[in-house]
Motif scaffolding. Structure first.
Motif, short mmCIF file in Angstrom:
data_model
loop_
_atom_site.label_atom_id
_atom_site.label_comp_id
_atom_site.label_asym_id
_atom_site.label_seq_id
_atom_site.Cartn_x
_atom_site.Cartn_y
_atom_site.Cartn_z
N PRO A 1 9.20 9.66 -9.95
CA PRO A 1 8.94 10.69 -9.20
C PRO A 1 7.50 11.07 -8.76
O PRO A 1 7.30 11.66 -7.74
CB PRO A 1 9.64 11.91 -9.81
CG PRO A 1 10.57 11.09 -10.70
CD PRO A 1 10.06 10.05 -10.95
N ASP A 2 6.66 10.75 -9.68
CA ASP A 2 4.89 11.25 -9.27
C ASP A 2 4.34 9.97 -8.71
O ASP A 2 2.98 9.91 -8.74
CB ASP A 2 4.49 11.65 -10.79
CG ASP A 2 4.24 10.44 -11.95
OD1 ASP A 2 5.00 9.27 -11.69
OD2 ASP A 2 3.75 10.49 -12.88
N VAL A 3 4.90 9.01 -8.56
CA VAL A 3 4.29 7.95 -7.82
C VAL A 3 3.60 8.20 -6.26
O VAL A 3 4.01 9.23 -5.55
CB VAL A 3 5.11 6.59 -7.29
CG1 VAL A 3 6.12 7.12 -6.22
CG2 VAL A 3 4.52 5.45 -7.01
N GLU A 4 2.50 7.53 -5.91
CA GLU A 4 1.64 7.76 -4.78
C GLU A 4 1.80 6.79 -3.88
O GLU A 4 2.02 5.39 -4.26
CB GLU A 4 0.31 8.26 -5.15
CG GLU A 4 -0.01 9.79 -5.70
CD GLU A 4 -1.50 10.00 -5.80
OE1 GLU A 4 -1.97 10.33 -4.74
OE2 GLU A 4 -2.08 9.53 -6.82
N VAL A 5 2.06 6.83 -2.56
CA VAL A 5 2.23 5.78 -1.68
C VAL A 5 1.21 5.95 -0.68
O VAL A 5 1.20 7.03 0.14
CB VAL A 5 3.64 5.64 -1.08
CG1 VAL A 5 3.73 4.49 -0.32
CG2 VAL A 5 4.75 5.63 -2.14
N LEU A 6 0.23 4.65 -0.44
CA LEU A 6 -0.62 4.83 0.78
C LEU A 6 0.25 3.92 2.10
O LEU A 6 0.35 2.85 1.82
CB LEU A 6 -1.78 4.09 0.45
CG LEU A 6 -2.89 3.65 1.55
CD1 LEU A 6 -3.38 5.03 1.92
CD2 LEU A 6 -4.10 2.99 1.00
N ASN A 7 0.34 4.63 3.18
CA ASN A 7 1.19 3.94 4.15
C ASN A 7 0.09 3.42 5.10
O ASN A 7 -0.57 4.41 5.63
CB ASN A 7 2.20 4.72 4.81
CG ASN A 7 3.37 5.22 3.63
OD1 ASN A 7 3.83 4.42 3.29
ND2 ASN A 7 3.46 6.57 3.58
N ARG A 8 0.14 2.35 5.65
CA ARG A 8 -0.81 1.76 6.84
C ARG A 8 0.03 0.85 7.72
O ARG A 8 0.69 0.22 7.40
CB ARG A 8 -2.03 1.14 6.05
CG ARG A 8 -2.86 1.90 5.39
CD ARG A 8 -3.88 2.81 6.48
NE ARG A 8 -4.71 3.56 5.39
CZ ARG A 8 -4.57 4.75 5.12
NH1 ARG A 8 -3.47 5.36 5.06
NH2 ARG A 8 -5.52 5.40 4.44
N PHE A 9 -0.68 0.85 8.87
CA PHE A 9 -0.13 -0.15 9.97
C PHE A 9 -1.26 -1.03 10.47
O PHE A 9 -2.36 -0.34 10.91
CB PHE A 9 0.49 0.60 11.19
CG PHE A 9 1.72 1.13 10.82
CD1 PHE A 9 2.80 0.52 11.24
CD2 PHE A 9 2.03 2.40 10.35
CE1 PHE A 9 4.45 0.95 11.13
CE2 PHE A 9 3.32 2.93 10.22
CZ PHE A 9 4.44 2.26 10.50
N ALA A 10 -1.02 -2.42 10.31
CA ALA A 10 -2.06 -3.08 10.86
C ALA A 10 -1.95 -3.01 12.51
O ALA A 10 -3.32 -3.61 13.29
CB ALA A 10 -1.73 -4.74 10.57
N GLY A 11 -1.29 -2.70 13.01
CA GLY A 11 -1.13 -2.52 14.80
C GLY A 11 -0.81 -3.84 15.25
O GLY A 11 -0.73 -3.82 16.40
N THR A 12 -0.48 -4.89 14.53
CA THR A 12 -0.03 -6.06 15.25
C THR A 12 0.96 -6.89 14.26
O THR A 12 0.93 -6.78 12.84
CB THR A 12 -1.06 -7.14 15.40
OG1 THR A 12 -0.67 -8.25 16.09
CG2 THR A 12 -2.20 -7.15 14.38
N HIS A 13 1.88 -7.97 14.85
CA HIS A 13 2.61 -8.57 14.01
C HIS A 13 2.25 -10.11 13.90
O HIS A 13 2.75 -10.78 13.33
CB HIS A 13 4.03 -8.64 14.58
CG HIS A 13 5.18 -7.80 13.84
ND1 HIS A 13 4.99 -6.36 13.36
CD2 HIS A 13 6.23 -8.05 13.05
CE1 HIS A 13 6.03 -5.92 12.73
NE2 HIS A 13 6.82 -6.98 12.63
N PHE A 14 1.00 -10.31 14.71
CA PHE A 14 0.86 -11.90 14.89
C PHE A 14 -0.67 -12.06 14.49
O PHE A 14 -1.29 -12.99 15.00
CB PHE A 14 1.23 -12.15 16.27
CG PHE A 14 2.40 -12.06 16.71
CD1 PHE A 14 3.54 -13.04 16.29
CD2 PHE A 14 3.05 -10.87 17.52
CE1 PHE A 14 4.87 -12.72 16.45
CE2 PHE A 14 4.33 -10.74 17.78
CZ PHE A 14 5.27 -11.84 17.13
N ASP A 15 -1.35 -11.44 13.53
CA ASP A 15 -2.80 -11.74 13.14
C ASP A 15 -2.91 -11.75 11.78
O ASP A 15 -3.09 -10.52 11.07
CB ASP A 15 -3.63 -10.64 14.02
CG ASP A 15 -4.96 -11.15 13.88
OD1 ASP A 15 -5.27 -11.68 12.81
OD2 ASP A 15 -5.75 -10.75 14.80
#
Length: 365
Positions: free
Chosen positions: A216-230
């Motif tokens: 329950p006390d976990v922290e999650v950092l969410n990120r998008f690279a912006g591409t599927h092919f690099d």
């Protein structure tokens, strides 16, 4: 007088014998009819067998190419299984992410195949709207989502269910200080997506929910690279996340995600793979992979198609209950996950199947 009568009697006997010997013999009709009847039956049996053993052609139109160690490789494995176990003809058309080939490859597939899987379907939305109406006698399947394109059938994966397990696994493992030597005291994990699109958000939603459910006390950092092919951008994004304190990254980014394994080795941190078993990319730092079993699912769908069980326009869903998604620990050393953690993940999986845990879906809000 008696001599005349005797002569007359002898003459009649001679004539009667001659008539009997010259009479035609009777024809036995049944004997002549039987062979004709047998030949007709045999001809019908051959024709019926020919229809039963008709071999269809199945094609995959791939948004990427074989060798991605993920989605397309899994689809190709499904085709090979169709060849070996069902005796079907198969073709894979690899667009290599070149949008200028999408239209022509879809048309080529429709010209040679009876059943066409478009993998993933959302890469081809505009082209499918043009091609599907031109081939009403062919079955087009939109893989990895649901579509409203008329004449298409959808095969959707419940990636949020698999991502829930990946999130629970990452959260539990970041607390295993004795097992993962390079983790710190913080319960901090990360999610890295490729393109910012609904299907990747569905991974994110499931991952965050699973992590919070397990710890329950976990922290999650969410990120998008912006591409599927690099992969280079994938590595750069992952290194920044590790640098921010994340111990474990779950990547759902196609070939871009391959860069996360390079970052994990460089930072000596940990990664959860996606789509296929990716343990071999960095064995000492890969905890597991969340499989999206594209190959098994299109094989199952093809069997339904052969049995006449597919209804055009329907959406067929493949989650944990149908083995469409799941967790794969890799099968090679080192095995980084303790048995008690595996048991907990198996427990969560069964709870989802039984409806005791309802995994959230991305709604676009």
């Amino acid at each position: 007088m008696n001599k005349n009568r005797l002569f007359l009697a002898l003459s009649l006997l001679v004539i009667l014998s001659f008539v009997v010997s010259c009479a035609p013999k009777a024809v036995e009709a049944p004997a002549a009819a039987e062979p004709v009847e047998e030949e007709v039956v045999a001809e019908e049996e051959v024709t019926e067998a020919d229809v039963t053993e008709e071999v269809i052609t199945v094609a995959v139109v791939a948004g990427g190419e074989v060798g991605d160690l993920g989605f397309i490789d899994s689809a190709n494995e499904g085709l090979m299984k169709m060849e070996s176990e069902l005796g079907l003809n198969t073709e894979i058309l690899q667009t290599r992410n070149d949008a200028t080939r999408f239209l022509d490859d879809l048309i080529s597939a429709a010209e040679i195949a009876d059943l066409i899987f478009v993998v993933p379907g959302y890469f081809f939305d505009e082209q499918l709207k043009q091609v599907v109406p031109q081939f009403p006698d062919k079955t087009f399947v939109y893989v990895d989502g649901e579509t409203g394109i008329e004449g298409m059938t959808s095969l959707r994966f419940l990636e949020n269910e698999g991502a829930f397990l990946a999130g629970a696994l990452a959260a539990l493992m970041t607390t295993e200080k004795d097992v993962l030597a390079n983790t710190d005291d913080a319960t901090y994990i990360g999610f890295m997506g490729g393109f910012d699109m609904p299907v990747i958000h569905n991974y994110l939603v499931g991952f965050n929910q699973g992590a919070a459910h397990a710890v329950p006390d976990v922290e999650v950092l969410n990120r998008f690279a912006g591409t599927h092919f690099d992969p280079a951008i994938g590595k750069e994004t992952a290194l920044a996340m590790y640098g921010a304190g994340v111990d474990i990254i779950f990547q759902a980014a196609g070939p871009t995600g391959l860069g996360v394994f390079e970052a994990a080795k460089e930072a000596e941190k940990y990664v959860v793979g996606v789509d296929s078993n990716q343990k071999g990319l960095a064995p000492e730092f890969t905890i597991a992979s969340m499989r999206k079993n594209v190959g098994d699912s299109i094989f199952d769908f093809t069997q339904m198609f052969l049995n006449g069980e597919v209804e055009t326009g329907n959406a067929y869903r493949y989650g944990l209950a149908k083995n469409g998604v799941g967790i794969d620990y890799g099968g090679i050393e080192p095995d980084l996950v303790p048995q008690e953690v595996k048991d907990k993940i198996a427990e969560y999986s069964q709870m989802i199947i039984d409806g005791q845990i309802v995994v959230e879906e991305y709604t676009g809000e």
